[in-house]
Design an enzyme around this catalytic site. Sequence first.
Site, mmCIF file in Angstrom:
data_model
loop_
_atom_site.group_PDB
_atom_site.id
_atom_site.type_symbol
_atom_site.label_atom_id
_atom_site.label_comp_id
_atom_site.label_asym_id
_atom_site.label_seq_id
_atom_site.Cartn_x
_atom_site.Cartn_y
_atom_site.Cartn_z
ATOM 1 N N ASP A 16 0.861 -1.166 0.000
ATOM 2 C CA ASP A 16 0.000 0.000 0.000
ATOM 3 C C ASP A 16 0.906 1.227 0.000
ATOM 4 O OD1 ASP A 16 -2.448 1.619 0.625
ATOM 5 O OD2 ASP A 16 -1.343 1.914 2.493
ATOM 6 N N ALA A 17 0.412 2.334 -0.511
ATOM 7 C CA ALA A 17 1.249 3.537 -0.589
ATOM 8 C C ALA A 17 1.034 4.478 0.593
ATOM 9 C CB ALA A 17 0.986 4.272 -1.899
ATOM 10 N N TYR A 18 -0.197 4.987 0.715
ATOM 11 C CA TYR A 18 -0.464 6.077 1.662
ATOM 12 C C TYR A 18 -0.649 5.540 3.078
ATOM 13 C CZ TYR A 18 -0.867 8.733 -2.591
ATOM 14 O OH TYR A 18 -0.596 9.323 -3.803
ATOM 15 N N ARG A 47 -7.475 12.556 6.810
ATOM 16 C CA ARG A 47 -7.207 11.173 6.445
ATOM 17 C C ARG A 47 -8.451 10.298 6.581
ATOM 18 N NH1 ARG A 47 -4.920 7.356 3.386
ATOM 19 N NH2 ARG A 47 -4.246 5.522 4.545
ATOM 20 N N SER A 123 -2.302 0.770 -4.919
ATOM 21 C CA SER A 123 -2.836 1.878 -4.136
ATOM 22 C C SER A 123 -4.158 2.379 -4.687
ATOM 23 C CB SER A 123 -1.824 3.031 -4.136
ATOM 24 O OG SER A 123 -2.357 4.193 -3.541
ATOM 25 N N ASN A 124 -4.958 2.943 -3.773
ATOM 26 C CA ASN A 124 -6.162 3.671 -4.172
ATOM 27 C C ASN A 124 -5.833 4.937 -4.954
ATOM 28 O OD1 ASN A 124 -8.045 1.925 -3.043
ATOM 29 N ND2 ASN A 124 -8.118 3.006 -1.093
#
Length: 226
Positions: A16-18, A47, A123-124
């Site tokens: 995942d990125a964030y 967030r 990622s989203n």
Amino acid sequence: MSLPAPFQHLRAAVFDAYGTLFDVHSAVQRHAATVGAEAAALSETWRQKQLEYTWVLSLMGRYAPFRDLTERALDYALALHPGVDPALRGPLLDAYASLDAYPEVPATLDALRQAGLQTAILSNGDAAMLDEAVRAADLGGRLDAVISVDPAGIFKTSPGAYDLAPERLGIPAAEILFVSSNRWDVAGAAAYGFVPVWVNRAKRPDEYRDLAPARVVDRLDALLHP
């Protein structure tokens, strides 16, 4: 180097990125002195609303680029915290485009690749947003693929979003390590069939106990140790 024994059959590590590679709170932290006493609360609201929008849209069968949802979430956060100067909207969005990577990220990606694994992001985030973040953190040469959920038109934890990683990498889900700091994402990855790891930086209590991670670590480089 070699991977810890439980992971030696794996062929890829997908992140995942964030919140996992990139510190989502670093955008507000850069402007904390100007934001003032509500900096931490503003960042948490931003967030949480950003994530909430992905879940609500997915349940409705609708989709919007993650960048748009990030902007909408900041607008909501600024409205909820009227003590913060709304003129900070532009600088905060600019900062979000180039979030800080956690300090152990480059060396961890290098070590995983040296161990023979492909490395990737799932990622989203929309493609342009991810490219900007990866470039700002100088991670491009350390990743074999940067995968956005955009082509699926739905956000994680939909199986349709997770499908993109095995399809892109050409590796079965059971041979992919999936790493996220978001417990809901780890649960989705477990349900999908990845080998999931939860990066529990904040030492939060566990949930989704019927969809347990294969391992829990407090920072990414702990993946490299038994």
